[in-house]
Motif scaffolding. Structure first.
Motif, mmCIF file in Angstrom:
data_model
loop_
_atom_site.group_PDB
_atom_site.id
_atom_site.type_symbol
_atom_site.label_atom_id
_atom_site.label_comp_id
_atom_site.label_asym_id
_atom_site.label_seq_id
_atom_site.Cartn_x
_atom_site.Cartn_y
_atom_site.Cartn_z
ATOM 1 N N ILE A 1 0.840 -1.186 0.000
ATOM 2 C CA ILE A 1 0.000 0.000 0.000
ATOM 3 C C ILE A 1 0.882 1.245 0.000
ATOM 4 C CG2 ILE A 1 -1.658 1.333 1.371
ATOM 5 C CD1 ILE A 1 -2.764 -1.426 2.323
ATOM 6 N N ILE A 2 1.898 1.240 0.835
ATOM 7 C CA ILE A 2 2.853 2.343 0.898
ATOM 8 C C ILE A 2 4.134 1.888 0.224
ATOM 9 C CG2 ILE A 2 4.227 3.807 2.429
ATOM 10 C CD1 ILE A 2 1.931 3.632 4.442
ATOM 11 N N SER A 3 4.610 2.680 -0.705
ATOM 12 C CA SER A 3 5.808 2.363 -1.470
ATOM 13 C C SER A 3 6.999 2.112 -0.548
ATOM 14 C CB SER A 3 6.122 3.524 -2.413
ATOM 15 O OG SER A 3 7.405 3.404 -2.947
ATOM 16 N N SER A 4 7.833 1.170 -0.926
ATOM 17 C CA SER A 4 9.029 0.876 -0.122
ATOM 18 C C SER A 4 10.003 2.055 -0.106
ATOM 19 C CB SER A 4 9.728 -0.385 -0.645
ATOM 20 O OG SER A 4 10.138 -0.176 -1.977
ATOM 21 N N LYS B 1 3.503 9.730 -0.541
ATOM 22 C CA LYS B 1 3.407 8.279 -0.643
ATOM 23 C C LYS B 1 2.889 7.632 0.640
ATOM 24 C CE LYS B 1 7.227 7.804 -3.934
ATOM 25 N NZ LYS B 1 8.604 7.280 -4.100
ATOM 26 N N THR B 2 2.740 8.430 1.709
ATOM 27 C CA THR B 2 2.354 7.867 2.995
ATOM 28 C C THR B 2 1.016 8.380 3.521
ATOM 29 O OG1 THR B 2 4.699 7.703 3.582
ATOM 30 C CG2 THR B 2 3.123 7.503 5.370
ATOM 31 N N ALA C 1 -2.413 1.742 6.549
ATOM 32 C CA ALA C 1 -1.068 1.334 6.944
ATOM 33 C C ALA C 1 -0.213 2.569 7.139
ATOM 34 C CB ALA C 1 -0.455 0.450 5.858
ATOM 35 N N THR C 2 0.819 2.437 7.958
ATOM 36 C CA THR C 2 1.726 3.564 8.176
ATOM 37 C C THR C 2 3.166 3.239 7.789
ATOM 38 O OG1 THR C 2 2.056 2.898 10.476
ATOM 39 C CG2 THR C 2 0.349 4.568 10.031
#
Length: 146
Positions: A29-32, A66-67, A74-75
């Motif tokens: 969900i959140i990019s690495s 992106k967050t 998700a965080t």
């Protein structure tokens, strides 16, 4: 000659299978890449050149974009919709892909704007913005521990 062609073809096919991505694996969900490598203090930022500050500023904007839209889900990077119990079906997969594309497009436009306009900003304002973004990310880490 035929042996070389056959060998090269087999090598290329093997390589393509080895490096291909599994399209059925849910994406995070959140990019690495959504993480700040280092947080800074005011005095450290004051010693930096404006170009270095601009890079930090842009990096922080990218991390926040992106967050923040996803904190209800998700965080931290690495969590997928499947991890949250959301069905990984074609509709949800398409929704995730569309959102990733929209985010990438928005970031391209935003970073282009920042790189052209922010060099005209006051250095102290740029430093304040960087510290604000870093404090926002720190608050996000506290949010995730609730």
């Amino acid at each position: 000659m035929k042996t070389k062609i056959i060998f090269l073809t087999l090598f290329m096919l093997t390589a393509s299978f080895a490096f291909s991505q599994n399209k059925n694996t849910p994406r995070s969900i959140i990019s690495s890449g959504a993480a700040i490598k280092k947080y800074h203090e005011l005095e450290e930022l004051k010693r930096m050149q404006k170009g270095e500050l601009l890079d930090l500023y842009v990096e922080r904007i990218q991390v926040l974009v992106k967050t923040l839209p996803y904190i209800a889900l998700a965080t931290k990077p690495g969590i997928t919709i499947a991890d949250l119990g959301i069905p990984y079906n074609s509709e949800n997969k398409k929704t995730m892909e569309d959102q990733a594309d929209a985010t990438a497009s928005f970031l391209d436009t935003t970073v282009n704007f920042q790189r052209k306009m922010v060099p005209y900003s006051d250095k102290d304002n740029l430093i304040s913005a960087i510290l604000f973004y870093e404090n926002t990310m720190r608050a996000l880490h506290e949010f995730s521990s609730l």
